[in-house]
Scaffold this motif. Structure first.
Motif, PDB file in Angstrom:
ATOM      1  N   PRO A  65       0.791  -1.236   0.000  1.00  0.00           N
ATOM      2  CA  PRO A  65       0.000   0.000   0.000  1.00  0.00           C
ATOM      3  C   PRO A  65       0.820   1.282   0.000  1.00  0.00           C
ATOM      4  CG  PRO A  65       0.106  -0.899   2.218  1.00  0.00           C
ATOM      5  CD  PRO A  65       0.819  -1.890   1.323  1.00  0.00           C
ATOM      6  N   GLY A  66       2.144   1.187   0.223  1.00  0.00           N
ATOM      7  CA  GLY A  66       2.958   2.392   0.289  1.00  0.00           C
ATOM      8  C   GLY A  66       3.362   2.909  -1.079  1.00  0.00           C
ATOM      9  N   TYR A  67       3.448   4.231  -1.186  1.00  0.00           N
ATOM     10  CA  TYR A  67       3.895   4.860  -2.435  1.00  0.00           C
ATOM     11  C   TYR A  67       4.633   6.145  -2.089  1.00  0.00           C
ATOM     12  CZ  TYR A  67       3.671   7.850  -6.569  1.00  0.00           C
ATOM     13  OH  TYR A  67       3.989   8.702  -7.600  1.00  0.00           O
ATOM     14  N   ASP A  68       5.891   6.224  -2.422  1.00  0.00           N
ATOM     15  CA  ASP A  68       6.695   7.415  -2.171  1.00  0.00           C
ATOM     16  C   ASP A  68       6.857   8.172  -3.476  1.00  0.00           C
ATOM     17  OD1 ASP A  68       8.564   9.344  -1.543  1.00  0.00           O
ATOM     18  OD2 ASP A  68       9.772   8.017  -0.278  1.00  0.00           O
ATOM     19  N   ARG A  69       6.144   9.276  -3.610  1.00  0.00           N
ATOM     20  CA  ARG A  69       6.181  10.018  -4.873  1.00  0.00           C
ATOM     21  C   ARG A  69       7.507  10.742  -5.075  1.00  0.00           C
ATOM     22  NH1 ARG A  69       2.060  15.142  -4.010  1.00  0.00           N
ATOM     23  NH2 ARG A  69       2.751  15.799  -1.934  1.00  0.00           N
ATOM     24  N   ASP A  70       8.368  10.737  -4.062  1.00  0.00           N
ATOM     25  CA  ASP A  70       9.681  11.359  -4.203  1.00  0.00           C
ATOM     26  C   ASP A  70      10.799  10.336  -4.381  1.00  0.00           C
ATOM     27  OD1 ASP A  70       8.698  13.957  -3.993  1.00  0.00           O
ATOM     28  OD2 ASP A  70       8.649  13.827  -1.808  1.00  0.00           O
ATOM     29  N   HIS A  71      10.447   9.135  -4.837  1.00  0.00           N
ATOM     30  CA  HIS A  71      11.473   8.142  -5.162  1.00  0.00           C
ATOM     31  C   HIS A  71      12.270   8.619  -6.393  1.00  0.00           C
ATOM     32  CE1 HIS A  71       8.269   6.904  -8.014  1.00  0.00           C
ATOM     33  NE2 HIS A  71       9.300   6.573  -8.771  1.00  0.00           N
ATOM     34  N   TYR A  72      13.374   7.958  -6.661  1.00  0.00           N
ATOM     35  CA  TYR A  72      14.225   8.351  -7.788  1.00  0.00           C
ATOM     36  C   TYR A  72      14.465   7.147  -8.682  1.00  0.00           C
ATOM     37  CZ  TYR A  72      18.054  10.480 -10.410  1.00  0.00           C
ATOM     38  OH  TYR A  72      18.838  10.974 -11.412  1.00  0.00           O
ATOM     39  N   ALA A  73      14.266   7.340  -9.985  1.00  0.00           N
ATOM     40  CA  ALA A  73      14.433   6.249 -10.951  1.00  0.00           C
ATOM     41  C   ALA A  73      15.299   6.675 -12.139  1.00  0.00           C
ATOM     42  CB  ALA A  73      13.074   5.772 -11.435  1.00  0.00           C
TER      43      ALA A  73
END
Length: 517
Positions: A419-427
């Motif tokens: 359920p977690g989502y980090d919109r500030d992740h880096y790809a």
């Protein structure tokens, strides 16, 4: 293909539409009050807590704390600076760092920290009942019934995390760990960072190098994850693969096993050796039997132990993390072989010590649970949204690396429903030019978690990097070769890279005796 698009999980599909926060965004620099770590820690260490933002989009909003530990430089008068350390995982506490090498301990403060959400830092916690952590920590499945049970368990775990974890669940990405590191750099008073990371810690280093390229003084990554494979894959279709399949760790495990078997065949000290025999075929006969039923073996304390297929695969994989564990691994495999073929002529009956990974320095944690590492993995990576697709990739991986394929592939199945989502992740991108070159280290004879090919590819992928190779198998090269350690000393102390193409030899061969301290 339009249908498949609905199966993708994590934020990778929508990240392009959202602006990414690529800095600490004016967050206040933590004030570190160093003091005793307490009686449960080695006396040489000092500890502190660092306050950092929960979200770097709101740098002055809600905060969390990081547990930080320091091994002070022995020569404070001639100290060069601070080396920040990450032990891998994800989910691994790192508050008590090793000295790295004698020379680095002499000239640098070496600082570790429990990353956000982990260990003694503000912890991510999904389960009110610690026993519920078993929903995420069981063995990989073999039968269809075990697959169904694992899917049910991980779905329940996701429901509990959605209910109990709180806002930290959505701020667990590696990019936020890298931003925390840059605040720590500032707290140490360092203009540029010096960093050593192993395993998952190499991904932390790669992310830092691309978020803060101008802040790199010396950044060494050992046992390297390919950051593209970790996050998205190189081709659009790879976004729909489990990331733990995409990494190819199962192939690294198989390469390390083959190297172990080759060394065993050439060394009379190897208990599993059998002149003229195909040792891989001998190993596969053991797995054939274990797929039908468990094997009971004797252990050094005089008791017996029942070994399942999953137990054997996990024990072999763990032992391959260090070439120094080769004698114990050989004894273990020969004990299994003797149990299924008792007519084999031996000078004595083997007694097996089941190989176990060597633990790091002790630490005292508020709470540790499998959800902490899983939250990082699922925040960073693209995965299918249908957990039953993992079966297809596990079978495919097992055809390439028997047993290891399932063990590694199923590791990421919680990400299907996470359920977690980090919109500030880096790809990515991953090729930003750093202020100083990155040192990339890998084991050419096979790494059971991070394939050597990842180190080679990452050394070319990063904006400015140099590859250093250890001619051995195992997970990580530091501490196994004076040549490798000397290369780290020269890099951190003098800023000198090893010559291109440098290949170091290990200090000991796999079956050489290890001097006890």
């Amino acid at each position: 293909m339009l249908l498949a698009a609905g199966l993708l999980t994590t934020g990778q599909a929508t990240a392009a539409a959202e602006p990414q926060v690529l800095s600490t965004n004016g967050a206040p620099v933590p004030e570190l009050a160093w003091g005793s770590c307490g009686e449960d820690y080695p006396a040489a260490y000092e500890c502190a807590e660092a306050e950092v933002p929960l979200s770097y989009r709101r740098p002055h909003g809600q905060s969390i704390t990081l547990a930080v530990g320091r091994l002070p430089a022995k020569d404070q008068a001639n100290k060069i600076g601070t080396i920040l350390y990450n032990p891998g995982g994800p989910g691994g506490p790192g508050r008590i760092p090793p000295k790295l090498t004698e020379r680095l301990h002499e000239r640098f403060d070496i600082v570790g920290f429990d990353p956000r959400g982990i260990g003694s830092s503000t912890p991510l916690r999904c389960f009110a009942d610690p026993d519920d952590g078993q929903l995420l920590g069981g063995p990989f499945p073999v039968t269809p019934a075990e697959v169904r049970q694992l899917v049910r368990d991980t779905r329940k775990a996701s429901e509990l995390c959605a209910r109990n974890a709180g806002p930290l669940l959505h701020h667990m990405s590696t990019a936020n760990v890298a931003r925390d590191m840059d605040l720590l750099r500032q707290a140490f008073g360092e203009e540029r960072i010096s960093y050593y990371g192993i395993s998952y810690g190499t991904h932390v280093g790669a992310v830092y190098a691309n978020l803060f390229p101008e802040r790199v003084r010396a950044l060494a990554i050992d046992a390297v994850l390919d950051p593209v494979e970790w996050t998205t894959g190189y081709h659009p279709r790879e976004r729909f693969q489990p990331f733990s399949y995409r990494l190819g760790s199962h192939n690294g495990s198989q390469r390390a096993l083959n190297s172990f078997l080759d060394a065993c065949a050439e060394d009379e000290r190897c208990a599993f050796r059998e002149p003229g025999a195909d040792l891989l075929a001998k190993y596969n006969r053991i797995l054939d039997h274990l797929e039908r039923e468990p094997i009971t073996i004797s252990t050094p304390d005089g008791s017996s132990s029942e070994i399942t297929y999953q137990d054997a695969v996990g024990s072999v994989q763990g032992a391959l993390y260090s070439a120094l564990a080769a004698p114990a691994l050989a004894d273990f495999l020969q004990a299994l072989h003797q149990a299924i073929e008792p007519d084999t002529r031996l000078s004595s009956t083997p007694v097996a010590e089941i190989p176990q990974p060597v633990p790091g320095p002790g630490y005292q944690a508020r709470y540790t649970g499998p959800e902490q590492g899983i939250a990082v993995m699922c925040s960073d990576t693209s995965n299918p949204g249908n957990p039953y697709l993992w079966s297809r990739y596990a079978r495919k991986a097992d055809r390439e690396a028997r047993g290891f394929g399932s063990a590694w592939t199923w590791l990421s199945v919680p990400c299907a429903t996470w359920p977690g989502y980090d919109r500030d992740h880096y790809a990515g991108p991953w090729d930003r030019e750093t202020a100083n070159p990155v040192l990339v280290i890998g084991n050419s004879q096979g790494d059971p978690a991070t394939p050597y090919e990842d180190a080679v590819r990452t050394s070319k992928l990063l904006g400015d990097a140099r590859l250093l190779t250890l001619d051995s198998f195992g997970h990580g090269a530091r501490g196994y070769s004076a040549c490798i350690d000397s290369g780290l000393d020269s890099y951190f102390i003098d800023g000198k890279l090893p010559p291109e193409g440098t290949v170091c030899q290990p200090d000991r061969e796999p079956f050489d005796p290890v001097a006890m301290p």
